[in-house]
Design an enzyme around this catalytic site. Sequence first.
Site, PDB file in Angstrom:
ATOM      1  N   TYR A 146      -3.175   0.174  10.282  1.00 44.82           N
ATOM      2  CA  TYR A 146      -3.131  -0.293   8.899  1.00 44.82           C
ATOM      3  C   TYR A 146      -1.763  -0.003   8.291  1.00 44.82           C
ATOM      4  CZ  TYR A 146      -4.357  -0.708   3.931  1.00 44.82           C
ATOM      5  OH  TYR A 146      -4.397  -1.058   2.604  1.00 44.82           O
ATOM      6  N   SER A 178       0.859  -1.189   0.000  1.00 46.52           N
ATOM      7  CA  SER A 178       0.000   0.000   0.000  1.00 46.52           C
ATOM      8  C   SER A 178       0.893   1.237   0.000  1.00 46.52           C
ATOM      9  CB  SER A 178      -0.883   0.000   1.254  1.00 46.52           C
ATOM     10  OG  SER A 178      -1.528   1.242   1.443  1.00 46.52           O
TER      11      SER A 178
END
Length: 253
Positions: free
Chosen positions: A157, A144
């Site tokens: 996250y 990500s």
Amino acid sequence: MDKFNLQGKIALVTGSSRGIGFVLARGLGRAGAAVVLNSRNEDALNNAVDMLKNEGINTYGSVFDITKKDQVQVGIKQIENEIGPINILVNNAGIQRRAPLEDFNEEDWEAVIETNLSGVFFTSQQVAKAMIARKEGKIINICSLQSELGRQNITPYAASKGGVRMLTRGMAVEWAKHNIQINGIGPGYFITEMTKPLAEDKEFNAWICARTPANRWGDPEELVGAAIFLASSASDYVSGQIIYVDGGILAAI
């Protein structure tokens, strides 16, 4: 173009009943691979398998929870015994939880880390054992932008995806000698079921478009090219790398 042909390969894509995982599985299938979709939701998985079969893609389903090591072991062995050797693994399954870090509860922290990081470890370790014996394999970890950057309210996250980035590098160092290439894809901001509410938020949408040199969100189909490259023999000397498909965000920061 033969180097990009996946004919005769079997690809397992975790968390692929919808979203980016489904799109990546379909892309690998269109490139010639037989694809094994994975989810812990059997109904959603069966629907996704039927959709790809209707497109003429050789598709199978495997129900297991990547956060449960025993389920992973059973699921991987079943795929190898009943479908064939897993040549390509795409670790896509992931979740998001949002809250200020000072208020983030333990249950959500554990869920994010177990799914986004531990699940990658459990699945890769089990698949790699057979790849090591065969002396070939491709593992693609979905990272990500948050593998590199922090953002308000999603620190766990970011921690999990930063962990996937370093796990990718560590796996590459340990398993390259077995002719296994391990790399990652780092998506920027893509419109999926999970991000649709953010894209529909006018203020957030304007912020994303303003900070992205491409001035727009990505379409999940735009991740397929990187996945095919990393899954194919075209990337046989590429290992430990993260390809960021982000419309130029990282280059602009």
